[in-house]
Design a protein around this motif. Structure first.
Motif, PDB file in Angstrom:
ATOM      1  N   GLU A  26      31.344   6.871  49.186  1.00 33.68           N
ATOM      2  CA  GLU A  26      30.500   7.699  48.811  1.00 33.68           C
ATOM      3  C   GLU A  26      30.956   9.930  49.267  1.00 33.68           C
ATOM      4  N   GLU A  27      32.817   9.273  49.566  1.00 27.96           N
ATOM      5  CA  GLU A  27      33.467  10.969  50.118  1.00 27.96           C
ATOM      6  C   GLU A  27      34.349  11.146  49.377  1.00 27.96           C
ATOM      7  N   GLY A  28      33.775  10.844  47.852  1.00 27.23           N
ATOM      8  CA  GLY A  28      34.681  11.981  46.942  1.00 27.23           C
ATOM      9  C   GLY A  28      35.839  11.594  47.192  1.00 27.23           C
ATOM     10  N   GLY A  29      36.098   9.657  47.078  1.00 27.08           N
ATOM     11  CA  GLY A  29      37.476   9.177  47.075  1.00 27.08           C
ATOM     12  C   GLY A  29      38.014   8.816  48.406  1.00 27.08           C
ATOM     13  N   GLN A  30      38.344   9.521  49.407  1.00 31.55           N
ATOM     14  CA  GLN A  30      38.821   9.328  50.683  1.00 31.55           C
ATOM     15  C   GLN A  30      38.443   8.411  51.032  1.00 31.55           C
ATOM     16  N   ARG A  31      39.098   7.686  52.068  1.00 29.33           N
ATOM     17  CA  ARG A  31      39.233   6.492  52.493  1.00 29.33           C
ATOM     18  C   ARG A  31      38.195   6.339  53.316  1.00 29.33           C
ATOM     19  N   GLN A  32      37.358   5.144  53.713  1.00 25.10           N
ATOM     20  CA  GLN A  32      36.754   5.197  54.895  1.00 25.10           C
ATOM     21  C   GLN A  32      36.576   4.153  55.267  1.00 25.10           C
ATOM     22  N   ASP A  61      40.932   2.290  67.063  1.00 20.39           N
ATOM     23  CA  ASP A  61      41.388   3.141  66.198  1.00 20.39           C
ATOM     24  C   ASP A  61      41.293   4.757  66.909  1.00 20.39           C
ATOM     25  N   VAL A  62      41.161   4.343  68.078  1.00 18.25           N
ATOM     26  CA  VAL A  62      40.563   6.277  68.741  1.00 18.25           C
ATOM     27  C   VAL A  62      41.926   6.277  68.862  1.00 18.25           C
ATOM     28  N   LYS A  67      45.080  11.457  68.739  1.00 14.03           N
ATOM     29  CA  LYS A  67      46.433  12.363  67.854  1.00 14.03           C
ATOM     30  C   LYS A  67      46.051  13.066  66.617  1.00 14.03           C
ATOM     31  N   MET A  68      45.281  12.865  65.743  1.00 12.69           N
ATOM     32  CA  MET A  68      45.391  13.594  64.660  1.00 12.69           C
ATOM     33  C   MET A  68      44.223  14.692  64.964  1.00 12.69           C
ATOM     34  N   GLU A  69      42.928  14.772  65.634  1.00 14.79           N
ATOM     35  CA  GLU A  69      42.893  16.479  66.750  1.00 14.79           C
ATOM     36  C   GLU A  69      43.172  16.973  67.238  1.00 14.79           C
ATOM     37  N   PRO A 164      41.707   7.231  57.664  1.00 13.00           N
ATOM     38  CA  PRO A 164      40.759   7.231  57.082  1.00 13.00           C
ATOM     39  C   PRO A 164      39.240   7.692  57.503  1.00 13.00           C
ATOM     40  N   PHE A 165      38.274   8.464  57.130  1.00 13.72           N
ATOM     41  CA  PHE A 165      37.272   9.020  58.469  1.00 13.72           C
ATOM     42  C   PHE A 165      36.603   7.640  58.838  1.00 13.72           C
ATOM     43  N   GLN A 166      36.703   7.921  60.420  1.00 14.58           N
ATOM     44  CA  GLN A 166      36.046   6.673  61.183  1.00 14.58           C
ATOM     45  C   GLN A 166      34.603   6.351  61.151  1.00 14.58           C
ATOM     46  N   ALA A 167      33.833   7.105  60.986  1.00 14.99           N
ATOM     47  CA  ALA A 167      32.100   6.765  61.477  1.00 14.99           C
ATOM     48  C   ALA A 167      31.812   6.532  60.268  1.00 14.99           C
ATOM     49  N   VAL A 168      31.462   5.067  60.743  1.00 14.18           N
ATOM     50  CA  VAL A 168      30.846   3.614  60.669  1.00 14.18           C
ATOM     51  C   VAL A 168      29.532   2.900  60.464  1.00 14.18           C
TER      52      VAL A 168
END
Length: 230
Positions: A26-32, A61-62, A67-69, A164-168
């Motif tokens: 439910e994140e507006g179409g972004q990958r989760q 995935d850490v 790296k992204m942060e 993808p957004f990482q929090a599951v």
């Protein structure tokens, strides 16, 4: 460090009432990010409201997230964040800074609500300053925070979709009533006692519904705590 740990526990208690329901998918179409049902996967617990409402990220995935942060921090320095005129809308994906050091601690977040303006500064200032307060959901850790607008920045679309957004979001299968402090207790036993760093846990999906995973968590270290649902 212990003081910060205690403050974190108190913050989690305060957020139990106001935590918004953000579900994967439910994140507006972004990958989760998602959890596979095919066997166990190593995870870290990153936030815990209760045994029925916590967040994990996959150990594998850490490095991509770190790296992204780091790139988010470099972007913030290049653009001279904070930009005090930045006024994000509710639902917008933004960058939020969780550390005081310049260029450090930037993460992706979604704005949940505008909380109104608050006067900042001291009585000796030449003119009063006002800062907008926001409630944000950290998309890669699952934390919900109330922050000032000076801690937020525009997030380029390339970073929104980079990984993808990482929090599951998960709930613990086999959980029985541990009492009113169950969330804090569960979070504490997933931390190393000496360093307060998250411990890797084996996660097994029992079932899933609309991005909410019911899972078992195992700590199989020698002398570890075993099945966390027991």
């Amino acid at each position: 460090e212990r003081k910060e740990r205690q403050e974190g526990k108190e913050g989690r208690k305060e957020r139990k009432q106001g935590m918004k329901e953000i579900m994967a998918g439910e994140e507006g179409g972004q990958r989760q990010a998602f959890l596979s049902r095919a066997g166990k996967v190593a995870v870290y617990m990153t936030e815990c409201i209760s045994p029925e409402h916590f967040f994990v990220t996959k150990v594998g995935d850490v490095n991509s997230r770190l790296k992204m942060e780091s790139e988010l921090g470099a972007w913030a320095l290049e653009k001279g964040y904070p930009v005090y005129t930045f006024n994000p809308s509710v639902g917008q994906v933004v960058m939020v800074q969780l550390e005081e050091e310049e260029g450090e601690g930037w993460q992706r977040a979604r704005v949940l609500a505008k909380l109104g303006a608050k006067q900042i500064g001291s009585a000796g200032d030449e003119a009063p300053r006002v800062e907008e307060k926001f409630s944000v959901f950290c998309l890669d850790s699952g934390e919900t925070l109330d922050v000032g607008g000076s801690k937020l920045g525009a997030c380029p679309p390339s970073f929104v979709t980079k990984i993808p957004f990482q929090a599951v979001r998960c709930s613990l299968a086999g959980w029985t009533d541990w009492g009113k402090n169950a969330g804090d207790e569960l979070f504490e036993i997933t931390r190393d006692n000496a360093t307060d760093q998250p411990l890797p846990l084996w996660c097994q999906v029992i079932d899933a519904d609309r991005g909410l995973y019911r899972v078992t968590l195992d700590d199989d270290r020698v002398g570890g705590v075993g099945d966390l649902g027991d």
